[in-house]
Design an enzyme around this catalytic site. Sequence first.
Site, PDB file in Angstrom:
ATOM      1  N   SER A  12       9.513 -10.317 -42.949  1.00 23.24           N
ATOM      2  CA  SER A  12       9.197  -9.413 -44.064  1.00 23.24           C
ATOM      3  C   SER A  12       8.009  -8.535 -43.738  1.00 23.24           C
ATOM      4  O   SER A  12       7.102  -8.926 -42.997  1.00 23.24           O
ATOM      5  CB  SER A  12       8.862 -10.213 -45.319  1.00 23.24           C
ATOM      6  N   GLU A  43      20.833 -21.159 -42.020  1.00 29.45           N
ATOM      7  CA  GLU A  43      19.748 -21.718 -42.818  1.00 29.45           C
ATOM      8  C   GLU A  43      20.166 -21.849 -44.275  1.00 29.45           C
ATOM      9  O   GLU A  43      20.033 -22.899 -44.887  1.00 29.45           O
ATOM     10  CB  GLU A  43      18.504 -20.830 -42.692  1.00 29.45           C
TER      11      GLU A  43
HETATM   12  C1  LIG Z   1       7.025 -18.800 -50.836  1.00 32.17           C
HETATM   13  C2  LIG Z   1       7.544 -17.697 -49.988  1.00 32.17           C
HETATM   14  C3  LIG Z   1       7.655 -17.876 -48.646  1.00 32.17           C
HETATM   15  C4  LIG Z   1       8.096 -16.840 -47.823  1.00 32.17           C
HETATM   16  N1  LIG Z   1       8.139 -17.046 -46.482  1.00 32.17           N
HETATM   17  C5  LIG Z   1       8.503 -16.022 -45.678  1.00 32.17           C
HETATM   18  C6  LIG Z   1       8.450 -16.180 -44.254  1.00 32.17           C
HETATM   19  O1  LIG Z   1       8.114 -17.250 -43.752  1.00 32.17           O
HETATM   20  N2  LIG Z   1       8.771 -15.136 -43.480  1.00 32.17           N
HETATM   21  C7  LIG Z   1       9.174 -13.941 -44.006  1.00 32.17           C
HETATM   22  O2  LIG Z   1       9.489 -13.045 -43.245  1.00 32.17           O
HETATM   23  N3  LIG Z   1       9.242 -13.753 -45.349  1.00 32.17           N
HETATM   24  C8  LIG Z   1       8.906 -14.765 -46.190  1.00 32.17           C
HETATM   25  N4  LIG Z   1       8.933 -14.595 -47.561  1.00 32.17           N
HETATM   26  C9  LIG Z   1       9.282 -13.287 -48.089  1.00 32.17           C
HETATM   27  C10 LIG Z   1      10.648 -13.227 -48.745  1.00 32.17           C
HETATM   28  O3  LIG Z   1      11.662 -13.247 -47.784  1.00 32.17           O
HETATM   29  C11 LIG Z   1      10.672 -11.962 -49.594  1.00 32.17           C
HETATM   30  O4  LIG Z   1       9.770 -12.175 -50.648  1.00 32.17           O
HETATM   31  C12 LIG Z   1      12.033 -11.657 -50.175  1.00 32.17           C
HETATM   32  O5  LIG Z   1      12.930 -11.272 -49.168  1.00 32.17           O
HETATM   33  C13 LIG Z   1      11.960 -10.569 -51.245  1.00 32.17           C
HETATM   34  O6  LIG Z   1      11.240  -9.456 -50.821  1.00 32.17           O
HETATM   35  P1  LIG Z   1      10.033  -8.888 -51.716  1.00 32.17           P
HETATM   36  O7  LIG Z   1       9.147  -9.986 -52.034  1.00 32.17           O
HETATM   37  O8  LIG Z   1       9.510  -7.718 -51.031  1.00 32.17           O
HETATM   38  O9  LIG Z   1      10.716  -8.448 -53.082  1.00 32.17           O
HETATM   39  P2  LIG Z   1      11.491  -7.096 -53.367  1.00 32.17           P
HETATM   40  O10 LIG Z   1      12.502  -6.869 -52.322  1.00 32.17           O
HETATM   41  O11 LIG Z   1      10.536  -6.022 -53.671  1.00 32.17           O
HETATM   42  O12 LIG Z   1      12.246  -7.511 -54.703  1.00 32.17           O
HETATM   43  C14 LIG Z   1      11.632  -7.539 -55.998  1.00 32.17           C
HETATM   44  C15 LIG Z   1      12.715  -7.818 -57.021  1.00 32.17           C
HETATM   45  O13 LIG Z   1      13.714  -6.783 -56.949  1.00 32.17           O
HETATM   46  C16 LIG Z   1      14.979  -7.353 -56.742  1.00 32.17           C
HETATM   47  N5  LIG Z   1      15.799  -6.504 -55.873  1.00 32.17           N
HETATM   48  C17 LIG Z   1      15.432  -5.890 -54.722  1.00 32.17           C
HETATM   49  N6  LIG Z   1      16.478  -5.273 -54.161  1.00 32.17           N
HETATM   50  C18 LIG Z   1      17.543  -5.515 -54.962  1.00 32.17           C
HETATM   51  C19 LIG Z   1      18.914  -5.164 -54.924  1.00 32.17           C
HETATM   52  N7  LIG Z   1      19.447  -4.456 -53.923  1.00 32.17           N
HETATM   53  N8  LIG Z   1      19.709  -5.614 -55.917  1.00 32.17           N
HETATM   54  C20 LIG Z   1      19.200  -6.355 -56.921  1.00 32.17           C
HETATM   55  N9  LIG Z   1      17.927  -6.702 -57.037  1.00 32.17           N
HETATM   56  C21 LIG Z   1      17.100  -6.293 -56.061  1.00 32.17           C
HETATM   57  C22 LIG Z   1      14.705  -8.681 -56.052  1.00 32.17           C
HETATM   58  O14 LIG Z   1      15.775  -9.571 -56.209  1.00 32.17           O
HETATM   59  C23 LIG Z   1      13.442  -9.117 -56.747  1.00 32.17           C
HETATM   60  O15 LIG Z   1      13.794  -9.735 -57.969  1.00 32.17           O
HETATM   61  C24 LIG Z   1       8.493 -15.614 -48.405  1.00 32.17           C
HETATM   62  C25 LIG Z   1       8.406 -15.443 -49.786  1.00 32.17           C
HETATM   63  C26 LIG Z   1       7.951 -16.470 -50.585  1.00 32.17           C
HETATM   64  C27 LIG Z   1       7.866 -16.251 -52.057  1.00 32.17           C
END
Ligand SMILES: Cc1cc2nc3c(=O)[nH]c(=O)nc-3n(C[C@H](O)[C@H](O)[C@H](O)COP(=O)(O)OP(=O)(O)OC[C@H]3O[C@@H](n4cnc5c(N)ncnc54)[C@H](O)[C@@H]3O)c2cc1C
Lengths: 383, 328
Positions: free
Chosen positions: A128, A245
Amino acid sequence: MDLTETEDEKSFRAEARQWLQANVPATPLPSFDTAEGFELHRQWEGLLFEAGWSAVSWPVEYGGRGADYLKWLIFEEEYWRSGAPGRVSQNGIFLLGPTIIEVGTEAQKARYLPAMASSREIWAQAWSEPDAGSDLASIRSKGRLSDDGTEWILDGQKTWASRAAWADWCFGIFRTDPESIRHRGLTFILIPLDTPGITVRPIAQLDGDAGFAEIFFDDVHVPVANTLGEPGKGWNVAMAAAGFERGVSLRSPARFNVAVDRLIELWKQVGDLDDDTMRDAVTDLWMQAEGYKLHTAMTVTKLLEGGHIGSESSLNKIFWSEMDVRAHELALQLLGPGAERTDGPYESWVDGFLFSLSGPIYAGTNEIQRNIIADRVLNLPRA
Amino acid sequence: MQFSFSSDQRDFAASLREMLTNEFTTKQLREIWDTGTGHDPALWARLSDMGVLSMMLPETDAGMGADFTDVILLLEELGRAAVPGPVFETMTVGALALHGTSFATGIADGSVAVTAALLGEANVPHAGMSDVVLLRDGDCVSAVERSALQLTSVCGLDGGRSLSTILRPTGLGTIVAIEWSEAIDAGALGAAAYLLGVSSRMLEIAGDYARERRQFGQPIGAFQAVKHLMADALLKVEFARPAIARAAWSMAVGDDDRSRDVSMAKVLVADAAVKAARSALQVHGAIGYTWECDLQLFMKKAWALIPAWGTTTFHRRRVSDAVLGVRV
Ligand SMILES: Cc1cc2nc3c(=O)[nH]c(=O)nc-3n(C[C@H](O)[C@H](O)[C@H](O)COP(=O)(O)OP(=O)(O)OC[C@H]3O[C@@H](n4cnc5c(N)ncnc54)[C@H](O)[C@@H]3O)c2cc1C
């Protein structure tokens, strides 16, 4: 169909149980998201490794036990029932490891797998970015080849990398073709976190501990030999890893069966046993956890019979993460006002509640999983 | 452990699906609805010829000696086609109750259809066209010939099930070799497997419609609200599936937990069916609310079977008694 355990499976279970009974720490370790807890968890994993229980489904030559996935499920049952610590090595053993086994070169397998299995090297996942969450294919961190072609030079920023605060290595995806867009032109690269030019900045999670971190890359040089899979094909490598996974390895059923058993105990202790609504809710959760166990067993049998898990693995991810939230919500409801206290006898429920809330977000949010199910399992038209 | 179906089991289900797709369309189902009998004698004979009806009878009764793991995929196919008449009842509880009796060979050759009224004698499905009705006598089950009963037909939602209320002259019937609770387990699992088929069919119909119907210049299936509605319904259906398979195994081996496992399967599939029907209807909009749309044939089957063979409350309580201890 035959749901009885074979003699071989039974003795495997007995062996695991016996070892765990003798070796699981009597008092819980401090959180692995603290400096001290991280090292204690590393030691525990070392002990597991010495006894051959660290990566049971891996081939023996790389530090595994060569067990099939059904046995892995048995091991997981025994593991969680024994009250053993959470796996600080999760990212490596269950996500990167199987990917290296699948696409890595012989040299990479020999170099990385044993050190991963023994937790001498603990891994973080650097996928991410601040502007690439759900829309992972929009990542901008880039890599370019050095003039002599022997090194990747990496620049950019990753974030939310679990365990990265104290991990030794990370595996990332970088845009190595500057002309490319979206899923093309990405490369999967393995990076020691102590390489000059890397800055790791821990981020406190909801519970205040540094469970994830930002990773900054500023002119970071790593050998091209650290490329996993083909250059430019990093997306496929990453997605193969993520599918497995979600489908099987991230959350084995046993931890939910154990959580629900604890919930039942809690209900017996503090619940109003005349409250049928609560009784029904607890029963529903038991069925969910049991249903998840059965679903996983069916998936694993399919794999063993030569089948593949495709996009239907997204169903699993939604199922367990929502069940986990529900279980903890119910526990807190049972605890009533007592649930506010974080250092008392119910600490693990409060911690668990906070952690459960991240399940629908990490490993691809549940909305993204629903999109995947709709597009690839139900074959609905793309938006 | 091996949690999968054999290739024989899958092949038989596939051939049943093929037969039903070719020979029993929704047009034919509607014709049965129009007869008011809730029964298709020609289809019944076809199922008998294929050996579907006699699966669970012992070989001595001209059956296949099969167990529940051999029939649940078949029951699912019958549900996918909303096959009318007491088909899962005859195949499961009917065969288990009547094996070794004079009725058994009739089940095999298609001349005896069996229904059951084990949880009350009002609104009994299929009684009017069945030859034998299973009734409760305390912890036991009696088999009574339909001709000995007084039936008053009542109207029902599903044209594939004609309903009657039974008036039972006292002292009638022969006690058969199955306990009441065992009969409930068998019928409930039969209903669960059939209902799984009904549920997945509803999602298929909704999926087809979502790909075809266009609004705002695009197929409605491209709208995320529609996608998520259907994904959530699929989730429930797919998680009911292994629970049904496990219940079949527990019944086949006589596991101590079989009643719990059957009840769990019925609860999960009933919830899935509620969700699948609601979602499929919503995806259709007004056309789904018409008599003309085939979806109704399956929704009504689902609504009839969701409370049949024990309501969700009945089954959830059986699970909670097993898991949490009997309620005091
Ligand atoms: C505890 C924790 C551990 C993590 N560990 C890792 C890690 O080890 N390595 C890593 O790389 N990442 C990690 N992550 C990151 C995680 O993969 C991302 O948080 C996740 O992919 C969502 O991205 P974002 O947080 O940017 O949210 P956003 O993508 O900004 O999303 C925000 C909201 O919008 C919604 N949304 C976005 N796009 C769409 C769509 N096309 N359709 C419908 N709804 C949508 C989402 O579902 C969410 O509700 C971790 C996150 C958490 C919370």
